[in-house]
Scaffold this active site. Structure first.
Site, PDB file in Angstrom:
ATOM      1  N   GLY B 320       0.837  -1.204   0.000  1.00 29.31           N
ATOM      2  CA  GLY B 320       0.000   0.000   0.000  1.00 29.31           C
ATOM      3  C   GLY B 320       0.867   1.246   0.000  1.00 29.31           C
ATOM      4  O   GLY B 320       1.957   1.277  -0.579  1.00 29.31           O
ATOM      5  N   SER B 321       0.393   2.269   0.699  1.00 27.99           N
ATOM      6  CA  SER B 321       1.070   3.559   0.643  1.00 27.99           C
ATOM      7  C   SER B 321       2.435   3.559   1.295  1.00 27.99           C
ATOM      8  O   SER B 321       3.201   4.506   1.124  1.00 27.99           O
ATOM      9  CB  SER B 321       0.199   4.622   1.308  1.00 27.99           C
ATOM     10  OG  SER B 321      -1.028   4.694   0.636  1.00 27.99           O
ATOM     11  N   THR B 322       2.769   2.498   2.067  1.00 27.44           N
ATOM     12  CA  THR B 322       4.114   2.473   2.637  1.00 27.44           C
ATOM     13  C   THR B 322       5.149   2.345   1.534  1.00 27.44           C
ATOM     14  O   THR B 322       6.333   2.580   1.759  1.00 27.44           O
ATOM     15  CB  THR B 322       4.272   1.294   3.617  1.00 27.44           C
ATOM     16  OG1 THR B 322       4.007   0.075   2.918  1.00 27.44           O
ATOM     17  CG2 THR B 322       3.323   1.401   4.783  1.00 27.44           C
ATOM     18  N   PHE B 323       4.694   1.992   0.318  1.00 28.85           N
ATOM     19  CA  PHE B 323       5.598   1.840  -0.820  1.00 28.85           C
ATOM     20  C   PHE B 323       5.955   3.191  -1.443  1.00 28.85           C
ATOM     21  O   PHE B 323       6.846   3.293  -2.270  1.00 28.85           O
ATOM     22  CB  PHE B 323       4.908   0.943  -1.855  1.00 28.85           C
ATOM     23  CG  PHE B 323       5.824   0.437  -2.940  1.00 28.85           C
ATOM     24  CD1 PHE B 323       6.885  -0.414  -2.653  1.00 28.85           C
ATOM     25  CD2 PHE B 323       5.616   0.806  -4.260  1.00 28.85           C
ATOM     26  CE1 PHE B 323       7.701  -0.891  -3.653  1.00 28.85           C
ATOM     27  CE2 PHE B 323       6.443   0.334  -5.268  1.00 28.85           C
ATOM     28  CZ  PHE B 323       7.490  -0.521  -4.966  1.00 28.85           C
ATOM     29  N   LYS B 324       5.228   4.233  -1.019  1.00 28.63           N
ATOM     30  CA  LYS B 324       5.394   5.525  -1.682  1.00 28.63           C
ATOM     31  C   LYS B 324       6.776   6.122  -1.461  1.00 28.63           C
ATOM     32  O   LYS B 324       7.279   6.878  -2.290  1.00 28.63           O
ATOM     33  CB  LYS B 324       4.318   6.497  -1.203  1.00 28.63           C
ATOM     34  CG  LYS B 324       2.950   6.157  -1.832  1.00 28.63           C
ATOM     35  CD  LYS B 324       1.819   6.984  -1.272  1.00 28.63           C
ATOM     36  CE  LYS B 324       0.502   6.583  -1.944  1.00 28.63           C
ATOM     37  NZ  LYS B 324      -0.658   7.159  -1.247  1.00 28.63           N
TER      38      LYS B 324
END
Lengths: 387, 660
Positions: B320-324
């Protein structure tokens, strides 16, 4: 000299006081017998892992009783024994039949009569009784008589009847001993050698037939003897463990109470039939040889007595008793060393066992009686025979 | 007289013959004796020794497993067992009945004892009951006169004082299987009661933990009964294995995760040492050492929350957004984007005839890199990824530790997945489409990562771009023995410090900025703050109809369709020391469900900071007061039911995010 001459004459007539008889006894033979029993006590003490109970103490007691019996028998006039020889045989025979009818089952065979305080094994008594009866018979026979085969039918029946009964129990070892013991008397009485040859050949011829009548466990023992590796954990186990015990003892042995095979129960029946192995394991080959030498000394005494005796009855009794003793020793030692099949014969005076001790002490009593009355001359029908 | 003379001569002659025969036979006996006792003596001596001597193996005590402070995590416990020796009982049934009145004995136990006794020799002791308590043992001892044949025996059993608190790391020991025996030639494996490591550290460090067997030569008699010990050679006891875990923290983390199906990793960003790695629900390794019943096994294996699986290692989730952060770093490093460059977010990005939605329906407006991370704007990253392409993203992801196993000391580590064009054509045989780059940029689609990888990724960002690798133990096997290894010097990843600083600042703003998605979970501990990133991993696609008819609240969905909540963070933001990753399966938004957990765990981590020396009393207290077992915990919870608050009492306005 006169006294001596008178003495000899009195001896010939058997006129001896109790004291004289005691004086005449062979104390050195008694000492030998006592030594053997003492070795038995020592080994039984070890067999119980260093305890007098349960075997050693009772062995001593039995030997004590046996010793009294021996001396008593030795003091009884040899002619009395001759007179009652057939009666004693009859008694033993009746007991043997009784055991057949109402015996206690023990070790898979009917062998014992329970007298309450004592387990009597009539086949053992028969060993002595047969010697007495055959000696009595051949006492009255001269060389011409024994040369006639028909004349021998009677004594042959005397010997074969108990053998048949004992075989039926079944107790192969005792039967063979009775047969061999009886044969020795036939031999000593002067029966022609060719007759033995005939009987031997006939006997060998019947082996295949006899094989059919053997019990399975007996066949097993014979087969196991021929091929000990046939069943190392079954029937061959005992003889293998026995050989291991003997062999591992080596020349000097493992030390008193240190026999691993016997104390860890690998050795079967160590207090009875296999006690020789225990001795050889703990004290080595020298002790085993020493024991054999003791036995040979006893045998020498016995045969000396037989040759020295002036009456045929005494001679025959002495050689019969001595040969029975020899058979005990040989069969037992040969069996535990794997030379012959396991047949269940104790080592005389050393093995734990009441009847064998009783039989042996009676037998030695008779031998001693022959020695004490060695100069007594007995007529063909038991009367004095000075002529 | 003449006749008697003849007879006498014949008699004497024959006696001499007999004597000769006897002498011959006696000589035969003597010769035989010589043969057996002298010539064959050596052979029979060997046979006699073989008869009497039995070699027995002495199992060495298994090495302990301790945490970084020496707190024991796996030990050998004295186990009091009641044994019965059949031959010493007067009446077995009677003895068992008497025993059953003193110590509860099930019918099953009774039958097992009777069956086993029938199978074995009568002097072989058979266990009636294992794991007797002290009181039960005392009762049995006191009643010994009424219990002929019953004795108490002390054995060693593996014991895990923390029960299920670290079970996935420690693993468990269990009986040796056929394959194990075939695989190893250690004679210990043949022992019927021997246990070997079957999972976790117990398995990986099984050899050093096992030690080497001793031998005991015992004298036995003909039926195999032991008479005495002749010689004894003690083996080497197993090595003690020290882990990097801080059990106090591990314990806290496991409890904090509670009944959620969740995982949490706490890692030192400089050394890679894992201070805590928890996956809940877990199992009780003591049950494995004891032996599981079929029902127990079925319950563990069939549980949808997968208690047997170490989710921290083996669980693969869309990050999810932790990949950003990965995308942001790839963009900055590529030089294509500057931190100040803005992208306008109208709530979606149109690519061809497909609309890629932002979680915020009406859009974030103008976003630069910092605000895009702070507010987790999806459209910004769609646009950035469209510009830099999937390959740059994948390359940065790999550098940060994603997409490949990290070779931690535990088995079962998943590789995760970082898709590339080559990967797709190789595995799916289809060309890459740009939409997939967009989806990947917000950590969805093909992208998969484990919680451990996310913690490593965070740590590598926090430690200024060093390739830190996670580890559970500083010990390694060298020449057959366990030896302490120095912390390796990690090489640099070659990411510019300025880029990392920008991303770290953005992460700081996630918790401390005005519009940060995880403001509610911010830490301010004497000026120490935390930086992090929320993430929500979508489990199912949201259909067009749903989007138009109004997306149903996550809470209304069945459990298995709910989103996974994620959160990664490090602290202190001022001088990074600890990285953390949290995932709560099927919980909902990361900020609401994962961030509060991370907050609490980080607070505890900072409180327990091992750089501060711990008072010995405090350590002793931990050792003396092990936490309650799962059963005890359940009982306590049942008592306090209703009074307890929900686990996610993070407070503050829920700022659930939704990405697509």
């Amino acid at each position: 000299m006169i006294n001596d001459g008178l003495m000899t004459a009195r001896l010939r007539r058997g006129e001896m006081t109790l004291g004289e008889k005691l004086w005449q006894m062979s104390w050195s033979l008694l000492f030998l017998i006592g030594t053997l029993a003492g070795i038995g006590v020592l080994m039984l003490y070890s067999a119980a892992n260093g305890n007098m109970e349960p075997w050693a103490s009772r062995h001593i007691a039995r030997f004590g009783v046996g010793l009294v019996l021996l001396v008593t028998i030795a003091l009884v006039d040899i002619r009395q024994w001759m007179r009652y020889a057939y009666w004693l045989y009859a008694l033993a025979f009746v007991l043997l039949v009784a055991v057949e009818i109402k015996g206690t089952i023990g070790m898979g065979a009917q062998r014992w009569i329970d007298l309450g305080f004592f387990q009597l094994q009539p086949s053992e008594l028969m060993k002595v009784a047969l010697v007495l009866a055959l000696a009595r018979f051949f006492h009255g026979a001269d060389l011409q008589d024994v040369a006639r085969p028909l004349y021998l039918i009677g004594p042959a029946l005397l010997a074969l009847a108990p053998v048949a009964l004992v075989l039926k129990q079944p107790d192969l070892g005792t039967a063979l001993m009775l047969l061999a013991g009886g044969g020795v008397l036939f031999f000593a009485a002067g029966v022609r050698l060719w007759l033995f040859g005939v009987v031997l050949v006939a006997g060998l011829g019947t082996i295949p037939v006899a094989w059919q009548f053997l019990h399975d466990y007996q066949k097993d023992r014979v087969l196991t003897f021929i091929h000990p590796e046939r069943d190392p954990l079954g029937a061959g186990y005992h003889i293998l463990q026995s050989k291991i015990a003997l062999g591992s003892g080596g020349m000097m042995g493992k030390g008193f109470l240190q026999g691993t095979q016997s104390h860890l129960n690998f050795l079967p029946e160590k207090q009875t039939d296999f006690i020789f192995v225990m001795l050889a394991e703990e004290f080595g080959m020298f002790a085993g040889m020493g024991l054999l030498v003791l036995y040979v000394l006893v045998l020498a005494y016995g045969m000396g007595i037989a040759i020295r005796a002036r009456n045929q009855f005494g001679r025959l009794v002495a050689i019969g008793v001595t040969s029975t003793f020899f058979l005990y020793v040989f069969i037992n030692v040969a069996m535990v060393m794997g030379l012959i099949p396991v047949v269940g014969v104790p080592l005389p005076l050393v093995s734990y066992g009441g009847t064998a001790m009783l039989t042996l002490m009676i037998a030695f009593g008779l031998l001693m009686s022959v020695w004490v009355h060695r100069d007594v001359q007995i007529g063909r029908r038991g009367a004095y025979d000075d002529g | 007289m003449q006749k008697d003379g003849d007879r006498s001569k014949v008699f004497t002659r024959r006696v001499v013959l007999l004597a000769g025969g006897k002498a011959l036979l006696v000589t035969l006996l003597g010769a035989r004796m010589y043969y057996l006792q002298v010539m064959e003596a050596e052979k029979y001596r060997t046979l006699a020794e073989e008869n009497r001597i039995n070699m027995r193996l002495i199992p060495p005590p298994r090495g302990r497993i301790v945490d970084r402070h020496g707190v024991p995590l796996a030990v050998n416990r004295q186990n009091f067992r009641a044994l019965v020796i059949a031959e010493r009982t007067r009446d077995l049934e009677q003895t068992l009945a008497t025993f059953g009145r003193l110590v509860p004995l099930t019918d099953y136990d009774r039958q097992r004892v009777i069956k086993e006794i029938k199978r074995r020799r009568s002097f072989v002791p058979v266990a009636v009951r294992e794991n007797l308590t002290w009181e039960q043992m005392a009762i049995v001892q006191v009643h010994a006169p009424d219990l002929p044949g019953v004795s108490i025996d002390e054995g060693l059993t593996r014991d895990y004082p923390y029960a299920d608190m670290a079970s996935h790391i420690l693993g468990y020991v269990a009986s040796v299987s056929e394959e194990d025996i075939d695989a190893g030639n250690d004679p210990l494996l043949q022992l019927p009661d021997f246990r070997i490591g079957k999972a976790g550290i117990e398995k990986v460090y099984d050899l050093p933990l096992r030690g080497t067997s001793g031998t005991s030569q015992v004298e036995v008699n003909a039926v195999g009964r032991m008479i005495r010990e002749l010689r004894r050679e003690d083996g080497e006891p197993g090595h003690e294995v020290q882990l990097t875990l801080d059990m106090r923290l591990q314990d806290y983390v496991s409890r904090r995760l509670g009944d959620e199906s969740a995982a949490c990793v706490v890692m030192d960003v400089h050394t890679g040492e894992l201070l805590a790695m928890s996956s809940m629900p877990a199992y009780d390794p003591n049950a494995f050492a004891r032996g599981l019943s079929n029902a127990e096994w079925g319950e563990l294996a069939g549980n949808p929350r997968a208690p047997l699986r170490n989710k921290a290692l083996a669980g693969q989730y869309s990050p999810g957004s932790t990949f950003k952060m990965v995308v942001a770093l790839a963009a900055l490093e590529s030089g294509i984007m500057t931190p100040e460059q803005t992208v306008y977010c109208p709530g979606f990005l149109q690519l061809g005839n497909h609309r890629f939605h932002c979680w915020k329906r009406w859009g974030h407006g103008h976003m630069n890199l910092t605000s895009a991370i702070e507010q987790s704007c999806d459209v910004y990253f769609y646009e950035v990824s469209r510009r830099i392409g999937i390959e740059r993203i994948a390359e940065m992801a790999n550098r940060l530790g994603l997409g490949a196993p990290l070779n931690i000391e535990l088995p079962g580590e998943a590789a995760g997945l970082i898709p590339t064009k080559a990967w797709k054509s190789a595995t799916l045989g289809q060309p890459w489409v740009q939409g997939e780059t967009l989806v990947a940029s917000i950590g969805q689609g093909y992208v998969l990562a484990t919680p451990l990888q996310l913690a490593v990724m965070t740590a590598r960002i926090a430690n200024d771009g060093l390739a830190v690798r996670p580890t559970l133990s500083r010990q390694a096997m060298v020449d057959g023995s366990l030896q302490e290894q120095p912390t390796p010097a990690f090489e640099t990843l070659g990411i510019s410090r300025s880029s990392l600083a920008v991303v770290r600042n953005a992460m700081w703003r996630v918790l401390n900025g005005n519009r940060g998605t995880a403001r509610a979970s911010a830490i301010d501990l004497d000026g120490i703050t935390m930086a992090g990133k929320t993430g929500t991993s979508q489990v199912r696609r949201i259909s067009m109809q749903e989007r138009q008819s109004g997306v149903r609240g996550n809470d209304e969905l069945p459990w298995k369709y709910r989103d996974h909540a994620l959160f990664v963070a490090y602290a202190p933001a001022e001088a990074p020391r600890y990285a953390i990753s949290v995932i709560v399966e099927h919980a909902g938004g990361g900020s609401r469900y994962a961030a509060p957990i991370a907050h609490d765990v980080m607070m505890e981590t900072l409180r327990l900071d091992p750089s501060r020396r711990r008072a010995p009393e405090e350590l002793a207290a931990i050792v003396d007061n092990p936490p309650p077992t799962p059963a005890e915990r359940q009982a306590a919870e049942a008592n306090a039911d209703g009074a307890a608050a929900g686990p996610d009492g993070g407070g503050g306005a829920p700022t659930g995010e939704r990405t697509e």
